[in-house]
Design a protein around this motif. Sequence first.
Motif, mmCIF file in Angstrom:
data_model
loop_
_atom_site.group_PDB
_atom_site.id
_atom_site.type_symbol
_atom_site.label_atom_id
_atom_site.label_comp_id
_atom_site.label_asym_id
_atom_site.label_seq_id
_atom_site.Cartn_x
_atom_site.Cartn_y
_atom_site.Cartn_z
ATOM 1 N N ARG A 18 0.758 -1.232 -0.019
ATOM 2 C CA ARG A 18 -0.031 0.060 -0.056
ATOM 3 C C ARG A 18 0.872 1.309 0.142
ATOM 4 O O ARG A 18 0.508 2.296 -0.482
ATOM 5 C CB ARG A 18 -0.983 -0.044 1.311
ATOM 6 C CG ARG A 18 -0.361 0.009 2.588
ATOM 7 C CD ARG A 18 -1.314 -0.149 3.619
ATOM 8 N NE ARG A 18 -1.845 -1.279 3.713
ATOM 9 C CZ ARG A 18 -2.783 -1.439 4.716
ATOM 10 N NH1 ARG A 18 -3.259 -0.808 5.573
ATOM 11 N NH2 ARG A 18 -3.426 -3.167 4.674
ATOM 12 N N SER B 38 -4.875 8.176 -1.804
ATOM 13 C CA SER B 38 -5.856 7.420 -0.739
ATOM 14 C C SER B 38 -6.763 8.557 -0.264
ATOM 15 O O SER B 38 -6.695 9.677 -0.363
ATOM 16 C CB SER B 38 -4.948 6.829 0.291
ATOM 17 O OG SER B 38 -4.318 7.803 1.154
ATOM 18 N N TYR C 34 -6.923 2.885 -1.476
ATOM 19 C CA TYR C 34 -5.270 3.095 -1.888
ATOM 20 C C TYR C 34 -5.412 2.825 -3.248
ATOM 21 O O TYR C 34 -5.881 1.779 -3.791
ATOM 22 C CB TYR C 34 -4.554 2.310 -1.045
ATOM 23 C CG TYR C 34 -4.096 2.502 0.462
ATOM 24 C CD1 TYR C 34 -3.140 3.334 0.864
ATOM 25 C CD2 TYR C 34 -4.805 1.852 1.312
ATOM 26 C CE1 TYR C 34 -3.064 3.745 2.135
ATOM 27 C CE2 TYR C 34 -4.774 2.010 2.707
ATOM 28 C CZ TYR C 34 -3.805 2.993 3.160
ATOM 29 O OH TYR C 34 -3.588 3.043 4.372
ATOM 30 N N LEU D 73 -7.001 -0.701 -3.492
ATOM 31 C CA LEU D 73 -7.003 -1.386 -2.175
ATOM 32 C C LEU D 73 -7.924 -0.921 -1.227
ATOM 33 O O LEU D 73 -7.754 0.236 -1.041
ATOM 34 C CB LEU D 73 -5.636 -1.486 -1.729
ATOM 35 C CG LEU D 73 -5.311 -2.117 -0.301
ATOM 36 C CD1 LEU D 73 -5.638 -3.522 -0.365
ATOM 37 C CD2 LEU D 73 -3.930 -1.809 0.173
ATOM 38 N N THR E 192 -8.894 -7.178 3.843
ATOM 39 C CA THR E 192 -8.383 -6.486 2.745
ATOM 40 C C THR E 192 -9.255 -7.128 1.587
ATOM 41 O O THR E 192 -9.698 -8.178 1.183
ATOM 42 C CB THR E 192 -6.964 -7.038 2.262
ATOM 43 O OG1 THR E 192 -6.266 -6.508 3.311
ATOM 44 C CG2 THR E 192 -6.429 -6.285 1.184
#
Length: 330
Positions: free
Chosen positions: A135, A141, A250, A259, A277
């Motif tokens: 990440r 983000s 992200y 992500l 996740t």
Amino acid sequence: MEFTLSGNSLKIFARSVASIARIGTEVVFESSSSQLSIHTLNSSRSAYQSIKYKPDFFDVYTIVSGAQVKCSVLLKDMCAVLRTAVSNIDHLDMRLDDPDASKVQWTLFCFSGMKKTYWITCNTEPDSQHLSLDRSKLPSSFVVRPRDLYRLLANFQSNLHEITVIATAPLLVPPDAADQIGGKAVELRSYIDPTQEIDSSLYTQLWIDPAEEFVQYTHAGNPVDVTFSVKELKAFLSFCEACEVDIHFYFDKAGEPILMVPKFGLDDGSGSNFDATLVLATMLISQLNSQYPSETPPATNSTPASQQVEDGNAAENHPSGHTRIWSDLS
């Protein structure tokens, strides 16, 4: 391997299974002395979700010292076990007596005194694929509260398949657009396949001020965009809302995976006894310069990019209406 769940941990586990069941058809269990992880990959290999639990998440967590147990079960069977309302369950036991056993035992102990036992066929040699995604290499983000994201998504058609997120630096909004969008740095946009009929499609653009709608926003440099599936987004959104945590997104640019992870307040997650996740494929073609779709759109290469899955073998391309698969993720 054996574990016991009750109370809030049982609720979170049930929500985990419900979330994963909206993505894949099979869930892989991998246990070690340090954690239990469950993960799934959808049929088009464009969405991967993993949830990890630390030993203190469970009332009882037992595994043979030094052993690593791996098996998979069908998610429809898992959902059948958890069909009983969690509010009626005192505790749940899971037992796999032998790493090579063909069935795993699930037992529900209800407050009414009823005991329900299920034997689910399992595969002790699953096609386990681990995704590796750093990440720190995803420069853009934002953190958003589930209720706020639900409110934003309510502006779009409920049958929308993909959505585009465009991120710009707050100080780089074009002067000629400042009056129109009020200097807002983030845009959510419907993605409509230009090769499909659009007569009944509603095209929506929503400009957002990150300071008003997001808990946190990070982006610098040129504008970037990512287009990804709404279905899996909503599944993860429901999970985070039920767990009362924010969502941290992200991303990098079109064609690179996006992500999503829970954001545990000011904590980085190290103090939580579980973590999750979700990684989604994004479309290869940038939507930054696209306009409102015309009635007769030109034919366009609309094949999105997908995440890359690390399985030790060269992966084949799996044709899909929305994704294309790469071989490995570094």
